[in-house]
Write a protein that holds these residues in place. Structure first.
Motif, PDB file in Angstrom:
ATOM      1  N   GLY A   1      26.342 -65.530  30.706  1.00 22.28           N
ATOM      2  CA  GLY A   1      26.540 -64.536  29.704  1.00 22.28           C
ATOM      3  C   GLY A   1      27.846 -63.819  28.405  1.00 22.28           C
ATOM      4  N   THR A   2      28.803 -64.300  29.220  1.00 23.97           N
ATOM      5  CA  THR A   2      30.317 -64.541  28.428  1.00 23.97           C
ATOM      6  C   THR A   2      30.785 -65.771  27.550  1.00 23.97           C
ATOM      7  N   ILE A   3      30.284 -66.866  28.028  1.00 24.13           N
ATOM      8  CA  ILE A   3      30.317 -68.362  27.650  1.00 24.13           C
ATOM      9  C   ILE A   3      29.399 -68.119  25.947  1.00 24.13           C
TER      10      ILE A   3
ATOM     11  N   ASN B   1      25.168 -76.401  34.623  1.00 22.45           N
ATOM     12  CA  ASN B   1      26.771 -76.224  34.330  1.00 22.45           C
ATOM     13  C   ASN B   1      26.502 -74.896  33.495  1.00 22.45           C
ATOM     14  N   GLU B   2      27.579 -74.117  33.873  1.00 29.05           N
ATOM     15  CA  GLU B   2      27.471 -72.447  33.442  1.00 29.05           C
ATOM     16  C   GLU B   2      27.468 -72.117  31.948  1.00 29.05           C
ATOM     17  N   VAL B   3      28.661 -73.271  31.502  1.00 31.29           N
ATOM     18  CA  VAL B   3      29.293 -72.745  30.754  1.00 31.29           C
ATOM     19  C   VAL B   3      28.697 -73.954  29.345  1.00 31.29           C
ATOM     20  N   ALA B   4      27.708 -75.327  29.449  1.00 33.10           N
ATOM     21  CA  ALA B   4      26.999 -75.498  29.098  1.00 33.10           C
ATOM     22  C   ALA B   4      25.562 -74.321  28.925  1.00 33.10           C
TER      23      ALA B   4
ATOM     24  N   LYS C   1      40.110 -73.467  29.487  1.00 27.69           N
ATOM     25  CA  LYS C   1      39.886 -74.668  30.140  1.00 27.69           C
ATOM     26  C   LYS C   1      38.860 -75.177  29.271  1.00 27.69           C
ATOM     27  N   HIS C   2      37.671 -74.703  28.969  1.00 33.46           N
ATOM     28  CA  HIS C   2      36.512 -74.858  28.806  1.00 33.46           C
ATOM     29  C   HIS C   2      36.570 -75.475  26.576  1.00 33.46           C
ATOM     30  N   ALA C   3      37.644 -74.447  26.179  1.00 38.62           N
ATOM     31  CA  ALA C   3      38.279 -74.514  24.615  1.00 38.62           C
ATOM     32  C   ALA C   3      37.576 -75.587  23.563  1.00 38.62           C
ATOM     33  N   ILE C   4      38.140 -76.544  24.292  1.00 33.01           N
ATOM     34  CA  ILE C   4      37.487 -78.136  23.546  1.00 33.01           C
ATOM     35  C   ILE C   4      36.432 -78.081  23.468  1.00 33.01           C
ATOM     36  N   GLU C   5      35.448 -78.371  24.078  1.00 34.75           N
ATOM     37  CA  GLU C   5      34.065 -78.335  24.631  1.00 34.75           C
ATOM     38  C   GLU C   5      33.144 -77.286  23.186  1.00 34.75           C
ATOM     39  N   ILE C   6      33.657 -76.146  24.147  1.00 36.86           N
ATOM     40  CA  ILE C   6      33.377 -74.956  23.562  1.00 36.86           C
ATOM     41  C   ILE C   6      32.503 -75.350  21.859  1.00 36.86           C
TER      42      ILE C   6
END
Length: 227
Positions: free
Chosen positions: A200-202, A172-175, A85-90
């Motif tokens: 941790g995964t991100i 945000n956990e992803v950020a 879902k967040h591939a592009i942002e990452i």
């Protein structure tokens, strides 16, 4: 052979004790990544044991770093949908952070008038140790010096990272994961897992991506600097 085993066991014991201390008192200055090398340096200097002698056992730990990264595949599989879902942002965030880290390292090194070998050793400081050492060797740096820069970067990242999240209200956990994984590699990832499994995964995938980007971009940066 026996000497190598003794130094390997000695290192593992020191790390195990320092890790237990960190669990009781989770302060960054008590991090095993800081306590272990400092204690080893003091002991080796006090006993006047050459680094080459110690490394008969220590090199085995360095060799095990590379296959150990395979363990990151487990949380990546668990949170595959979130990553997709967040591939592009990452990808964009990690690529930007990696390029900034490498160029800033190069410019600081040039500004301090360091020789080319130290410049090359400093550039890959923001990625995990085994990759950083390989990149350093490829671009003409000194892998052992690079490893020191990597540890310093990781420790600083675990100290500054939480402050940055607090000042800029990053919830945000992803950020958070991208921040730790890109700026503080393995040490930051360890800290990220303390916040949450997803963070941790991100951080894990960010660390891996940062290593791949650095592996591809660092030689080009060195080529530009040489011209």
């Amino acid at each position: 052979m026996i000497t190598g085993l003794l130094y390997l066991l000695f290192t593992l014991v020191i790390y195990g004790l320092s890790k237990r201390l960190y669990r009781v008192h989770p302060k960054v200055y008590l991090s095993p990544l800081l306590i272990t090398p400092l204690f080893l340096i003091i002991v080796l200097m006090w006993t006047q044991v050459p680094y080459e002698t110690y490394n008969l056992g220590g090199q085995w730990l360095s060799s095990m770093l590379q296959p150990a990264t395979i363990a990151f595949a487990i949380p990546l599989y668990k949170y595959y949908n979130v990553l997709k879902k967040h591939a592009i942002e990452i990808l964009v965030s990690v690529l930007t952070g990696s390029i900034v880290a490498m160029f800033s390292s190069a410019f600081i090194a040039e500004w301090m008038h360091l020789d080319s070998e130290l410049v090359s050793s400093l550039i890959p400081r923001s990625v995990t140790t085994p990759i950083a050492m390989n990149v350093s060797q490829i671009i003409g740096g000194v892998p052992n010096i690079t490893a020191v820069f990597v540890i310093i970067t990781g420790l600083l990242g675990t100290v500054i990272g939480p402050l940055v999240m607090k000042w800029f209200h990053i919830d945000n956990e992803v950020a958070r994961g991208v921040l730790f994984g890109t700026s503080a590699h393995g040490t930051g990832t360890s800290k990220a897992f303390e916040l949450s499994s997803l963070t941790g995964t991100i951080s894990s995938i960010s660390m891996i991506l940062a290593a791949l980007f650095t592996l591809g971009v660092a030689p080009m940066i060195i080529s530009l600097l040489m011209h």
